[in-house]
Design a protein around this motif. Structure first.
Motif, PDB file in Angstrom:
ATOM      1  N   HIS A 191      24.107  88.216  35.125  1.00  0.00           N
ATOM      2  CA  HIS A 191      24.579  88.198  36.264  1.00  0.00           C
ATOM      3  C   HIS A 191      26.017  87.433  35.981  1.00  0.00           C
ATOM      4  N   THR A 201      15.565  86.937  34.802  1.00  0.00           N
ATOM      5  CA  THR A 201      15.714  86.739  36.004  1.00  0.00           C
ATOM      6  C   THR A 201      17.427  87.061  37.029  1.00  0.00           C
ATOM      7  N   HIS A 202      17.560  87.341  37.551  1.00  0.00           N
ATOM      8  CA  HIS A 202      19.345  87.545  38.175  1.00  0.00           C
ATOM      9  C   HIS A 202      19.337  87.354  39.481  1.00  0.00           C
ATOM     10  N   THR A 251      20.814  88.641  43.005  1.00  0.00           N
ATOM     11  CA  THR A 251      20.615  89.745  43.868  1.00  0.00           C
ATOM     12  C   THR A 251      21.561  89.732  44.470  1.00  0.00           C
ATOM     13  N   ARG A 258      23.152  91.589  41.601  1.00  0.00           N
ATOM     14  CA  ARG A 258      22.688  93.073  41.924  1.00  0.00           C
ATOM     15  C   ARG A 258      21.681  93.809  42.659  1.00  0.00           C
ATOM     16  N   GLU A 280      18.549  97.656  40.804  1.00  0.00           N
ATOM     17  CA  GLU A 280      19.465  97.733  39.762  1.00  0.00           C
ATOM     18  C   GLU A 280      19.229  97.219  38.774  1.00  0.00           C
ATOM     19  N   ILE A 281      18.371  95.280  39.239  1.00  0.00           N
ATOM     20  CA  ILE A 281      18.693  94.925  38.678  1.00  0.00           C
ATOM     21  C   ILE A 281      16.734  94.963  37.717  1.00  0.00           C
ATOM     22  N   LEU A 319      16.954  97.325  34.161  1.00  0.00           N
ATOM     23  CA  LEU A 319      17.464  96.196  32.972  1.00  0.00           C
ATOM     24  C   LEU A 319      15.586  97.008  31.931  1.00  0.00           C
ATOM     25  N   SER A 364      16.285  88.176  41.945  1.00  0.00           N
ATOM     26  CA  SER A 364      14.805  88.902  40.878  1.00  0.00           C
ATOM     27  C   SER A 364      14.928  89.147  40.455  1.00  0.00           C
ATOM     28  N   GLY A 365      13.917  89.844  40.267  1.00  0.00           N
ATOM     29  CA  GLY A 365      13.493  89.732  37.960  1.00  0.00           C
ATOM     30  C   GLY A 365      11.834  90.073  37.790  1.00  0.00           C
TER      31      GLY A 365
END
Length: 256
Positions: free
Chosen positions: A161, A186-187, A189, A215, A219-220, A223, A249-250
């Motif tokens: 991110h 992990t990202h 959201t 995101r 979209e995550i 990846l 999320s992840g």
């Protein structure tokens, strides 16, 4: 680091790695980092627990890969400052011969990390940026700890991110790892119901050393490309996925 600034460290601008360290209860942070972290907590009250749960997730992923899958080499991109239960420590608790290379694009983090990890022969830290996959590949290879022709645990926890348009860079990294490798991400959201809070989060990080781009979960998920998903319940219970869905999320996936 509290109260004492090493040479070359900007103590007046919040730093993403040090914000994370403070959220984890660490001491490698300064007043600007703590102030930014408290601002984040006011916007997302669950964020402090979310950071700790993210760390637990990382530990469970590493333990699973080392104990259940037999992965013996790990590359942790965007590793940040060494803290409790680092990747190599969790891996070594299962397999003392496991090898870990940490990668971060913050030179101060790398210097600090190398000093803390200097006595561990199976661990290295290199300066690298996820936006330069070939450079990461070369530098990790130079450590002599990772054989890219064999399965690797590739970890990108809470780092993407901070990257504009990461899809292409992550795709190249996926190509570089051998079949049987695993990717953990992990990202942060963004969701419709918390869009205003996410915008305030962006503003806080815009005043720090790294702008942030949360995101949508869809979209995550992209990846991971064509990697095969591993059930998330192995690493995080469903009620926590729901609780933190507006924050992050992840997942984990395997290269066929």
């Amino acid at each position: 680091m509290i109260g004492e600034a090493p040479g070359g460290v900007d103590v007046h601008t919040a730093n993403a790695s040090r914000i994370y360290d403070y959220m984890l209860g660490g001491k490698d942070n300064f007043a600007a980092d703590r102030e930014a972290a408290e601002q984040i907590v006011r916007v997302f009250p669950e964020s402090r627990d979310g950071v700790r749960r993210n760390r637990e997730f990382l530990g469970k992923v590493v333990r699973y890969l080392a104990a259940e899958v037999g992965i013996r080499q790990f590359v942790d991109i965007g590793a940040g400052l060494p803290t409790a239960n680092n990747v190599h420590q969790v891996a070594h608790s299962v397999a003392p011969d496991a090898r870990t290379v940490y990668v971060d694009n913050d030179p101060v983090v790398c210097v600090h990390g190398r000093a803390l990890l200097a006595k561990t022969a199976t661990v290295a830290m290199v300066n690298g940026d996820v936006r330069k996959p070939e450079d990461i590949h070369a530098k990790v290879t130079q450590t002599g700890l990772v054989d890219w022709s064999r399965p690797v645990g590739l970890l990108m926890m809470a780092v993407l991110h901070f990257v504009d348009e990461p899809q292409e860079h992550v795709a190249k990294l996926r190509e570089m790892v051998a079949p049987g490798s695993y990717l953990g991400i992990t990202h942060l959201t963004v969701t419709g119901e918390r869009g205003g809070d996410t915008e305030r989060l962006r503003q806080i990080y815009s005043r720090a050393n790294m702008p942030v781009t949360p995101r949508p979960a869809e979209e995550i998920a992209r990846l991971f490309g064509d990697f095969e998903p591993v059930p998330s319940a192995l690493f995080i219970p469903p009620y926590l996925v729901e609780r933190f869905g507006s924050l992050g999320s992840g997942g984990v996936a395997r290269k066929p």
